[in-house]
Design a protein around this motif. Structure first.
Motif, PDB file in Angstrom:
ATOM      1  N   ASP A  15       0.850  -1.181   0.000  1.00  0.00           N
ATOM      2  CA  ASP A  15       0.000   0.000   0.000  1.00  0.00           C
ATOM      3  C   ASP A  15       0.890   1.237   0.000  1.00  0.00           C
ATOM      4  O   ASP A  15       1.570   1.524   0.980  1.00  0.00           O
ATOM      5  N   ARG A  16       0.896   1.969  -1.116  1.00  0.00           N
ATOM      6  CA  ARG A  16       1.772   3.143  -1.245  1.00  0.00           C
ATOM      7  C   ARG A  16       1.505   4.192  -0.180  1.00  0.00           C
ATOM      8  O   ARG A  16       2.418   4.834   0.310  1.00  0.00           O
ATOM      9  N   LYS A  17       0.263   4.405   0.171  1.00  0.00           N
ATOM     10  CA  LYS A  17      -0.072   5.442   1.153  1.00  0.00           C
ATOM     11  C   LYS A  17       0.464   5.098   2.537  1.00  0.00           C
ATOM     12  O   LYS A  17       0.724   5.991   3.336  1.00  0.00           O
ATOM     13  N   LYS A  18       0.646   3.819   2.805  1.00  0.00           N
ATOM     14  CA  LYS A  18       1.170   3.401   4.104  1.00  0.00           C
ATOM     15  C   LYS A  18       2.598   3.893   4.308  1.00  0.00           C
ATOM     16  O   LYS A  18       3.017   4.177   5.424  1.00  0.00           O
ATOM     17  N   TYR A  19       3.357   4.015   3.222  1.00  0.00           N
ATOM     18  CA  TYR A  19       4.768   4.395   3.312  1.00  0.00           C
ATOM     19  C   TYR A  19       5.031   5.799   2.808  1.00  0.00           C
ATOM     20  O   TYR A  19       6.153   6.149   2.483  1.00  0.00           O
ATOM     21  N   GLU A  20       3.991   6.631   2.758  1.00  0.00           N
ATOM     22  CA  GLU A  20       4.153   7.989   2.259  1.00  0.00           C
ATOM     23  C   GLU A  20       4.935   8.865   3.231  1.00  0.00           C
ATOM     24  O   GLU A  20       5.628   9.786   2.835  1.00  0.00           O
ATOM     25  N   HIS A  21       4.840   8.568   4.528  1.00  0.00           N
ATOM     26  CA  HIS A  21       5.518   9.354   5.557  1.00  0.00           C
ATOM     27  C   HIS A  21       6.530   8.482   6.291  1.00  0.00           C
ATOM     28  O   HIS A  21       6.311   7.295   6.481  1.00  0.00           O
ATOM     29  N   THR A  23       7.589   7.344   9.368  1.00  0.00           N
ATOM     30  CA  THR A  23       7.067   7.265  10.733  1.00  0.00           C
ATOM     31  C   THR A  23       8.147   6.797  11.707  1.00  0.00           C
ATOM     32  O   THR A  23       9.212   6.317  11.301  1.00  0.00           O
ATOM     33  N   LYS A  61       8.631   9.951  -1.103  1.00  0.00           N
ATOM     34  CA  LYS A  61       7.353   9.366  -0.705  1.00  0.00           C
ATOM     35  C   LYS A  61       7.419   7.847  -0.649  1.00  0.00           C
ATOM     36  O   LYS A  61       6.426   7.197  -0.367  1.00  0.00           O
ATOM     37  N   ASP A  62       8.572   7.269  -0.938  1.00  0.00           N
ATOM     38  CA  ASP A  62       8.754   5.810  -0.871  1.00  0.00           C
ATOM     39  C   ASP A  62       9.574   5.503   0.380  1.00  0.00           C
ATOM     40  O   ASP A  62      10.790   5.382   0.335  1.00  0.00           O
ATOM     41  N   ARG A  64       9.501   2.817   2.366  1.00  0.00           N
ATOM     42  CA  ARG A  64       9.562   1.421   2.784  1.00  0.00           C
ATOM     43  C   ARG A  64      10.905   1.206   3.476  1.00  0.00           C
ATOM     44  O   ARG A  64      11.916   1.783   3.062  1.00  0.00           O
TER      45      ARG A  64
END
Length: 106
Positions: A15-21, A23, A61-62, A64
């Protein structure tokens, strides 16, 4: 399979949005993988040396964990300088001229 999905970040569970920030959980995972050391020069992180995080493929934005590495301040300065050269008008010209083949035998 790890907590962050399959290796390489592809497949149905990516899920790209999961790794946008970037954290705290991702930072902690990267630091644990690096054994709390700079992944370029092996300087140990501590109160006086804080970690900086670089996106290996250049896409901010990647985030991971496989695409993020921990660097000390000195190593991160090199990354910042390299990125600064790529930006702007002069960087665009430099990139264009690097792609042009030069033939000195004519």
């Amino acid at each position: 399979m790890s907590f962050f999905g399959p290796p390489g970040g592809t497949g149905p569970s990516f899920d790209r949005k999961k790794y946008e920030h970037l954290t705290m959980a991702i930072r902690q995972t990267v630091l644990e993988r690096a054994r709390n050391r700079c992944q370029k020069c092996s300087t140990k992180f501590g109160p006086s040396v804080e970690p900086h995080f670089e996106n290996i493929n250049g896409n901010r934005k990647d985030n991971r964990p496989v695409n993020v590495r921990a660097l000390c301040g000195n190593c991160y300065k090199e990354v910042e300088e390299r990125m600064a050269k790529k930006k702007g008008f002069i960087g665009g010209l430099r990139k264009a001229f690097d792609k042009v083949p030069v033939d000195f035998k004519k």
